[in-house]
Design a protein around this motif. Structure first.
Motif, mmCIF file in Angstrom:
data_model
loop_
_atom_site.group_PDB
_atom_site.id
_atom_site.type_symbol
_atom_site.label_atom_id
_atom_site.label_comp_id
_atom_site.label_asym_id
_atom_site.label_seq_id
_atom_site.Cartn_x
_atom_site.Cartn_y
_atom_site.Cartn_z
ATOM 1 N N MET A 1 0.845 -1.197 0.000
ATOM 2 C CA MET A 1 0.000 0.000 0.000
ATOM 3 C C MET A 1 0.881 1.249 0.000
ATOM 4 O O MET A 1 1.840 1.355 0.761
ATOM 5 N N GLY A 2 0.565 2.210 -0.877
ATOM 6 C CA GLY A 2 1.348 3.429 -0.960
ATOM 7 C C GLY A 2 1.002 4.399 0.145
ATOM 8 O O GLY A 2 0.063 4.183 0.918
ATOM 9 N N ASP A 3 1.805 5.457 0.242
ATOM 10 C CA ASP A 3 1.526 6.486 1.241
ATOM 11 C C ASP A 3 0.230 7.221 0.909
ATOM 12 O O ASP A 3 -0.192 7.291 -0.252
ATOM 13 N N LEU A 4 -0.385 7.792 1.940
ATOM 14 C CA LEU A 4 -1.638 8.520 1.774
ATOM 15 C C LEU A 4 -1.421 9.762 0.915
ATOM 16 O O LEU A 4 -0.429 10.469 1.065
ATOM 17 N N SER A 5 -2.388 10.037 0.034
ATOM 18 C CA SER A 5 -2.313 11.223 -0.815
ATOM 19 C C SER A 5 -2.317 12.488 0.039
ATOM 20 O O SER A 5 -2.953 12.537 1.098
ATOM 21 N N LEU A 6 -1.618 13.502 -0.422
ATOM 22 C CA LEU A 6 -1.559 14.782 0.293
ATOM 23 C C LEU A 6 -2.582 15.781 -0.240
ATOM 24 O O LEU A 6 -2.520 16.967 0.071
ATOM 25 N N ASP A 7 -3.540 15.279 -1.022
ATOM 26 C CA ASP A 7 -4.528 16.163 -1.641
ATOM 27 C C ASP A 7 -5.811 16.305 -0.823
ATOM 28 O O ASP A 7 -6.735 17.006 -1.241
ATOM 29 N N ILE A 8 -5.898 15.633 0.310
ATOM 30 C CA ILE A 8 -7.118 15.697 1.132
ATOM 31 C C ILE A 8 -7.148 17.038 1.867
ATOM 32 O O ILE A 8 -6.181 17.418 2.541
ATOM 33 N N ASN A 9 -8.247 17.758 1.754
ATOM 34 C CA ASN A 9 -8.371 19.077 2.383
ATOM 35 C C ASN A 9 -8.921 18.940 3.798
ATOM 36 O O ASN A 9 -10.131 18.919 4.025
ATOM 37 N N ILE A 10 -8.017 18.855 4.759
ATOM 38 C CA ILE A 10 -8.467 18.728 6.151
ATOM 39 C C ILE A 10 -8.652 20.088 6.809
ATOM 40 O O ILE A 10 -8.903 20.169 8.019
ATOM 41 N N GLN A 11 -8.523 21.159 6.010
ATOM 42 C CA GLN A 11 -8.854 22.478 6.536
ATOM 43 C C GLN A 11 -10.367 22.627 6.679
ATOM 44 O O GLN A 11 -10.853 23.458 7.454
ATOM 45 N N GLU A 12 -11.103 21.821 5.922
ATOM 46 C CA GLU A 12 -12.562 21.861 5.931
ATOM 47 C C GLU A 12 -13.103 20.577 6.552
ATOM 48 O O GLU A 12 -12.403 19.567 6.622
ATOM 49 N N PRO A 13 -14.348 20.589 7.027
ATOM 50 C CA PRO A 13 -14.958 19.364 7.553
ATOM 51 C C PRO A 13 -15.004 18.262 6.494
ATOM 52 O O PRO A 13 -14.929 18.531 5.279
ATOM 53 N N ARG A 14 -15.170 17.050 6.943
ATOM 54 C CA ARG A 14 -15.163 15.917 6.030
ATOM 55 C C ARG A 14 -16.404 15.880 5.145
ATOM 56 O O ARG A 14 -16.345 15.414 4.005
ATOM 57 N N TRP A 15 -17.518 16.379 5.684
ATOM 58 C CA TRP A 15 -18.784 16.272 4.972
ATOM 59 C C TRP A 15 -19.211 17.623 4.410
ATOM 60 O O TRP A 15 -18.849 18.668 4.935
ATOM 61 N N ASP A 16 -19.993 17.571 3.346
ATOM 62 C CA ASP A 16 -20.451 18.771 2.638
ATOM 63 C C ASP A 16 -21.221 19.693 3.590
ATOM 64 O O ASP A 16 -22.298 19.349 4.078
ATOM 65 N N GLN A 17 -20.663 20.876 3.840
ATOM 66 C CA GLN A 17 -21.272 21.810 4.782
ATOM 67 C C GLN A 17 -22.345 22.698 4.162
ATOM 68 O O GLN A 17 -22.916 23.557 4.835
ATOM 69 N N SER A 18 -22.624 22.467 2.887
ATOM 70 C CA SER A 18 -23.724 23.205 2.256
ATOM 71 C C SER A 18 -25.063 22.510 2.484
ATOM 72 O O SER A 18 -26.109 23.039 2.105
ATOM 73 N N THR A 19 -25.028 21.316 3.092
ATOM 74 C CA THR A 19 -26.255 20.577 3.384
ATOM 75 C C THR A 19 -26.420 20.427 4.887
ATOM 76 O O THR A 19 -25.435 20.379 5.632
ATOM 77 N N PHE A 20 -27.673 20.332 5.335
ATOM 78 C CA PHE A 20 -27.925 20.170 6.769
ATOM 79 C C PHE A 20 -27.359 18.847 7.279
ATOM 80 O O PHE A 20 -26.770 18.782 8.361
ATOM 81 N N MET A 21 -27.534 17.768 6.505
ATOM 82 C CA MET A 21 -27.039 16.464 6.941
ATOM 83 C C MET A 21 -25.520 16.465 7.061
ATOM 84 O O MET A 21 -24.956 15.855 7.977
ATOM 85 N N GLY A 22 -24.857 17.162 6.140
ATOM 86 C CA GLY A 22 -23.404 17.259 6.226
ATOM 87 C C GLY A 22 -22.964 17.997 7.475
ATOM 88 O O GLY A 22 -22.026 17.579 8.170
ATOM 89 N N ARG A 23 -23.663 19.080 7.791
ATOM 90 C CA ARG A 23 -23.341 19.844 9.007
ATOM 91 C C ARG A 23 -23.667 19.036 10.254
ATOM 92 O O ARG A 23 -22.934 19.082 11.251
ATOM 93 N N ALA A 24 -24.772 18.284 10.198
ATOM 94 C CA ALA A 24 -25.160 17.469 11.356
ATOM 95 C C ALA A 24 -24.112 16.388 11.627
ATOM 96 O O ALA A 24 -23.713 16.170 12.781
ATOM 97 N N ARG A 25 -23.642 15.711 10.590
ATOM 98 C CA ARG A 25 -22.616 14.671 10.773
ATOM 99 C C ARG A 25 -21.333 15.286 11.335
ATOM 100 O O ARG A 25 -20.671 14.691 12.194
ATOM 101 N N HIS A 26 -21.009 16.477 10.856
ATOM 102 C CA HIS A 26 -19.820 17.167 11.349
ATOM 103 C C HIS A 26 -19.934 17.467 12.839
ATOM 104 O O HIS A 26 -19.026 17.158 13.621
ATOM 105 N N PHE A 27 -21.069 18.029 13.259
ATOM 106 C CA PHE A 27 -21.195 18.431 14.658
ATOM 107 C C PHE A 27 -21.446 17.250 15.592
ATOM 108 O O PHE A 27 -21.109 17.314 16.780
ATOM 109 N N PHE A 28 -22.018 16.162 15.079
ATOM 110 C CA PHE A 28 -22.108 14.952 15.895
ATOM 111 C C PHE A 28 -20.704 14.465 16.229
ATOM 112 O O PHE A 28 -20.447 13.975 17.344
ATOM 113 N N THR A 29 -19.790 14.607 15.281
ATOM 114 C CA THR A 29 -18.410 14.187 15.514
ATOM 115 C C THR A 29 -17.691 15.149 16.455
ATOM 116 O O THR A 29 -16.969 14.735 17.360
#
Length: 281
Positions: A1-29
């Protein structure tokens, strides 16, 4: 297995914050109480993973899920702007256990003046810590400003609680149970702007889409604090609305009771099909 890509944007939440469900999953975490159980070593390990990744270095063998887990552990314990480790009860992951405990006590001990004063003081002390810990930006706040905000909010909450308590003492007990929430709402109107007054004076950082800081804005601070205040106002009413989902005097069919009790009731009162109980808060 290769090293993890460095293209993942961890400056932003993992889930789409333009949707309520995305924001809900973020804040549950973000508010996951299990994060409170993590050791200092685990927190530091997560911070190292995040900081290394942001610097372009992926920890060998790290998976994407592990990276996101480290990011949320890091976010749960460290201030996003200053990088300082937050006091335990000031973290968002402490919201559920702390609020459940304090709210339960305010609802239970609302009859006597000393207990009203004590639990309003406890609640506003907790709110002050949370508001300070989760402030926006990295502008410092003086000890005098902290003290003024703390004393003002606590005094406002206690005065409101005692005033409403005296007005409702001749009303049904159920009404008296909701006095603490009105007091909390009044105190939050003082607590939030005072604890975050530094933001209103010097502004908070604004960035471009890539996260590059462009300057400080007082207007953005006002909008942010207003939104925080609105959420706090909603939270004040969330507890009584949730308590109202089911009647306090609830019922259960005799056939669902324990065999021994069911037999006793059928022997003594064969016509009774439903029994009632106080479900508590």
């Amino acid at each position: 297995m290769g090293d993890l890509s460095l293209d993942i944007n961890i400056q932003e939440p993992r889930w789409d914050q333009s949707t309520f469900m995305g924001r809900a999953r973020h804040f549950f975490t973000v508010t996951d109480p299990r994060n409170l159980l993590l050791s200092g070593a685990q927190l530091e390990a997560s911070r190292n993973i995040v900081q290394n990744y942001r610097a372009g270095v992926a920890t060998p063998g790290l998976t994407e899920d592990q990276l996101w887990r480290a990011k949320y552990v890091y976010d749960s314990a460290f201030h996003p702007d200053t990088g300082e480790k937050l006091i335990l009860i000031g973290r968002m992951s402490a919201q559920v256990p702390m609020n459940m405990t304090i709210t339960g006590c305010m609802l239970t001990f609302y009859r006597k003046t000393p207990t009203v004063v004590f639990w309003q003081w406890v609640n506003q002390s907790f709110n002050a810590i949370v508001n300070y810990s989760n402030r926006s930006g990295d502008a410092p706040i003086t000890v005098r400003q902290l003290g003024t905000a703390y004393v003002s909010a606590t005094t406002g909450a206690v005065a409101t609680a005692l005033g409403l308590k005296s007005l409702t003492k001749h009303l049904p007990p159920l009404v008296g149970r909701f006095v603490p929430f009105a007091a909390v709402a009044a105190a939050n109107c003082i607590n939030i702007p005072l604890m975050r007054q530094r933001e209103l004076q010097v502004g908070i950082p604004v960035t471009d889409e890539a996260g590059q800081r462009l300057g400080h804005s007082v207007t953005a601070a006002k909008q942010g604090i207003f939104q925080v205040g609105l959420v706090g106002f909603c939270l004040v009413f969330a507890t009584p609305l949730c308590c109202a989902l089911f009647p306090q005097r609830s019922s259960i069919h005799v056939t669902r009771l324990e065999p021994e009790l069911r037999a006793q009731i059928q022997e003594q009162n064969p016509s009774v099909e439903v029994v009632y109980y106080n479900k508590g808060l």
